[in-house]
Design a protein around this motif. Structure first.
Motif, mmCIF file in Angstrom:
data_model
loop_
_atom_site.group_PDB
_atom_site.id
_atom_site.type_symbol
_atom_site.label_atom_id
_atom_site.label_comp_id
_atom_site.label_asym_id
_atom_site.label_seq_id
_atom_site.Cartn_x
_atom_site.Cartn_y
_atom_site.Cartn_z
ATOM 1 N N ARG A 117 55.854 15.589 70.605
ATOM 2 C CA ARG A 117 57.261 15.459 70.965
ATOM 3 C C ARG A 117 57.511 14.092 71.586
ATOM 4 N N LEU A 118 58.794 13.782 71.686
ATOM 5 C CA LEU A 118 59.184 12.547 72.378
ATOM 6 C C LEU A 118 60.291 12.975 73.340
ATOM 7 N N THR A 119 60.001 12.903 74.632
ATOM 8 C CA THR A 119 60.982 13.381 75.609
ATOM 9 C C THR A 119 62.189 12.444 75.657
ATOM 10 N N GLN A 122 65.885 6.388 76.771
ATOM 11 C CA GLN A 122 66.733 5.339 76.180
ATOM 12 C C GLN A 122 65.822 4.229 75.674
ATOM 13 N N ASP A 123 66.260 3.517 74.627
ATOM 14 C CA ASP A 123 65.531 2.331 74.166
ATOM 15 C C ASP A 123 66.231 1.132 74.782
ATOM 16 N N ARG A 124 65.635 0.599 75.841
ATOM 17 C CA ARG A 124 66.337 -0.476 76.556
ATOM 18 C C ARG A 124 65.407 -1.611 76.953
ATOM 19 N N PRO A 132 71.590 -3.298 66.405
ATOM 20 C CA PRO A 132 71.349 -1.860 66.281
ATOM 21 C C PRO A 132 69.851 -1.571 66.218
ATOM 22 N N ILE A 133 69.521 -0.290 66.172
ATOM 23 C CA ILE A 133 68.169 0.159 65.829
ATOM 24 C C ILE A 133 68.299 0.982 64.558
ATOM 25 N N VAL A 134 67.393 0.736 63.613
ATOM 26 C CA VAL A 134 67.383 1.494 62.368
ATOM 27 C C VAL A 134 66.135 2.370 62.377
ATOM 28 N N SER A 135 66.302 3.660 62.094
ATOM 29 C CA SER A 135 65.194 4.623 62.126
ATOM 30 C C SER A 135 65.041 5.284 60.763
ATOM 31 N N ILE A 136 63.804 5.309 60.246
ATOM 32 C CA ILE A 136 63.504 5.934 58.951
ATOM 33 C C ILE A 136 62.520 7.072 59.179
ATOM 34 N N THR A 143 63.359 17.879 64.570
ATOM 35 C CA THR A 143 64.635 18.094 65.242
ATOM 36 C C THR A 143 64.871 16.942 66.209
ATOM 37 N N PHE A 144 65.927 16.196 65.933
ATOM 38 C CA PHE A 144 66.308 15.050 66.759
ATOM 39 C C PHE A 144 67.293 15.518 67.825
ATOM 40 N N LEU A 145 67.044 15.129 69.058
ATOM 41 C CA LEU A 145 67.915 15.485 70.186
ATOM 42 C C LEU A 145 68.731 14.258 70.537
ATOM 43 N N SER A 172 76.759 3.538 70.767
ATOM 44 C CA SER A 172 75.696 4.558 70.713
ATOM 45 C C SER A 172 74.306 3.992 70.957
ATOM 46 N N ARG A 173 74.228 2.689 71.124
ATOM 47 C CA ARG A 173 72.928 2.021 71.193
ATOM 48 C C ARG A 173 72.062 2.500 72.357
ATOM 49 N N LEU A 174 72.684 2.841 73.467
ATOM 50 C CA LEU A 174 71.905 3.200 74.667
ATOM 51 C C LEU A 174 71.941 4.694 74.981
ATOM 52 N N PHE A 176 70.720 8.469 75.316
ATOM 53 C CA PHE A 176 69.456 9.178 75.465
ATOM 54 C C PHE A 176 69.176 9.963 74.187
ATOM 55 N N HIS A 177 67.897 10.007 73.811
ATOM 56 C CA HIS A 177 67.511 10.710 72.588
ATOM 57 C C HIS A 177 66.049 11.116 72.680
ATOM 58 N N GLY A 178 65.643 12.026 71.801
ATOM 59 C CA GLY A 178 64.247 12.467 71.777
ATOM 60 C C GLY A 178 63.980 13.274 70.527
ATOM 61 N N LEU A 197 59.771 5.107 61.396
ATOM 62 C CA LEU A 197 59.815 3.651 61.558
ATOM 63 C C LEU A 197 61.069 3.322 62.337
ATOM 64 N N THR A 198 60.952 2.531 63.403
ATOM 65 C CA THR A 198 62.173 2.028 64.046
ATOM 66 C C THR A 198 62.158 0.509 64.033
ATOM 67 N N PHE A 199 63.211 -0.046 63.438
ATOM 68 C CA PHE A 199 63.396 -1.494 63.349
ATOM 69 C C PHE A 199 64.235 -1.944 64.530
ATOM 70 N N ARG A 200 63.749 -2.961 65.207
ATOM 71 C CA ARG A 200 64.400 -3.437 66.426
ATOM 72 C C ARG A 200 64.452 -4.959 66.445
ATOM 73 N N ARG A 201 65.412 -5.476 67.189
ATOM 74 C CA ARG A 201 65.454 -6.911 67.472
ATOM 75 C C ARG A 201 65.101 -7.062 68.938
HETATM 76 C C1 MD5 Z 1 61.622 9.081 66.242
HETATM 77 N N1 MD5 Z 1 61.957 7.318 67.798
HETATM 78 O O1 MD5 Z 1 62.051 9.862 65.404
HETATM 79 C C2 MD5 Z 1 62.620 8.427 67.163
HETATM 80 C C3 MD5 Z 1 63.777 8.043 66.355
HETATM 81 C C4 MD5 Z 1 61.564 5.715 69.539
HETATM 82 C C5 MD5 Z 1 62.311 6.885 69.010
HETATM 83 O O2 MD5 Z 1 63.182 7.373 69.669
HETATM 84 O O3 MD5 Z 1 61.993 5.159 70.547
HETATM 85 O O4 MD5 Z 1 60.559 5.319 68.903
HETATM 86 S S1 MD5 Z 1 64.641 6.514 66.803
HETATM 87 C C6 MD5 Z 1 66.040 7.087 67.566
HETATM 88 C C7 MD5 Z 1 66.960 6.196 68.357
HETATM 89 C C8 MD5 Z 1 66.697 4.888 68.636
HETATM 90 C C9 MD5 Z 1 67.640 4.148 69.386
HETATM 91 C C10 MD5 Z 1 68.820 4.722 69.848
HETATM 92 C C11 MD5 Z 1 69.027 6.048 69.550
HETATM 93 C C12 MD5 Z 1 68.114 6.783 68.821
HETATM 94 N N2 MD5 Z 1 70.185 6.672 70.004
HETATM 95 O O5 MD5 Z 1 71.070 6.016 70.538
HETATM 96 O O6 MD5 Z 1 70.274 7.922 69.880
HETATM 97 O O7 MD5 Z 1 60.423 8.816 66.381
#
Ligand code: MD5
Ligand code: FE
Length: 204
Positions: A117-119, A122-124, A132-136, A143-145, A172-174, A176-178, A197-201
């Motif tokens: 799991r991932l509690t 925030q990604d900060r 943005p952050i792109v997630s694949i 289940t994404f929270l 939506s960038r900041l 909380f998620h898990g 995969l999360t793409f970040r700058r």
């Molecule tokens: C994952 N990974 O599925 C998730 C998806 C991480 C992480 O959270 O930090 O590696 S990325 C979801 C994400 C990233 C940035 C912002 C937001 C969600 N958001 O605003 O909900 O392994």
């Protein structure tokens, strides 16, 4: 299909589906050069998700804190270059969500086994939240929270399937998620694993 989750946040169902096989092969190549590892949080807890990175920087955590580093602390070398299959798809997804200028310099690769799991967090640690952050998502569904801007805000749940792409930017960038504990399942391309995969700058 494209679904708007909130201001600045888009769910592109199946956007990576056609590229899944080469993406998974590229993950294996990255992990050969920079093996998956379980990072320790500043509080001393071993993360259940296994991580590696590619690109100019990688996200790392240890007892001293969270940060981006150009050197992989486990190998002492630079992180492997971002495969062009990663970069192309990350940029195409950002563009489809209205972020035409996205130029990621990090791809964090997460590997989930059953129960991982991932509690809520925030990604900060990135340098500029205008990007943005792109997630694949690949492999076993999760289940994404998705919460709000305060830790205690109510969370919504979304199922993320193999090939789904989410773009989080703007207001939506900041958030909380898990990720809820991964259920056991079998995927034809990954077995019992989920990759994200999360793409970040990181740099400005
Ligand atoms: C994952 N990974 O599925 C998730 C998806 C991480 C992480 O959270 O930090 O590696 S990325 C979801 C994400 C990233 C940035 C912002 C937001 C969600 N958001 O605003 O909900 O392994
Ligand atoms: Fe995150």
């Amino acid at each position: 299909s494209t679904e708007q989750l909130d201001d600045g946040a888009w769910l592109l169902r199946g956007f990576a589906l056609e590229k899944a096989v080469p993406l998974i092969a590229a993950i294996e190549a990255v992990a050969k050069a920079a093996p998956f590892r379980h990072l320790v949080t500043p509080g001393g807890f071993r993360m259940s998700v296994a991580m590696t990175n590619c690109g100019a920087y990688g996200w790392v955590s240890d007892r001293r804190g969270y940060r981006y580093d150009a050197v992989d602390p486990d190998t002492g070398r630079a992180w492997p270059a971002m495969p062009s299959s990663f970069l192309d798809l990350g940029r195409e997804a950002a563009q489809a969500a209205g972020y035409a200028q996205f130029n990621p310099d990090v791809c964090l690769v997460n590997r989930y086994t059953p129960g991982t799991r991932l509690t809520l967090h925030q990604d900060r640690d990135e340098g500029d939240f205008a990007h943005p952050i792109v997630s694949i998502s690949l492999g076993v569904p999760a289940t994404f929270l998705w919460g709000g801007l305060a830790r205690g805000d109510k969370t919504r749940r979304y199922a993320l399937y193999h090939g789904d792409v989410v773009v989080w930017g703007g207001p939506s960038r900041l958030r909380f998620h898990g990720i809820a504990p991964l259920k056991s399942a079998d995927h034809p391309l990954t077995g019992n694993l989920r990759f994200n995969l999360t793409f970040r700058r990181q740099g400005s």
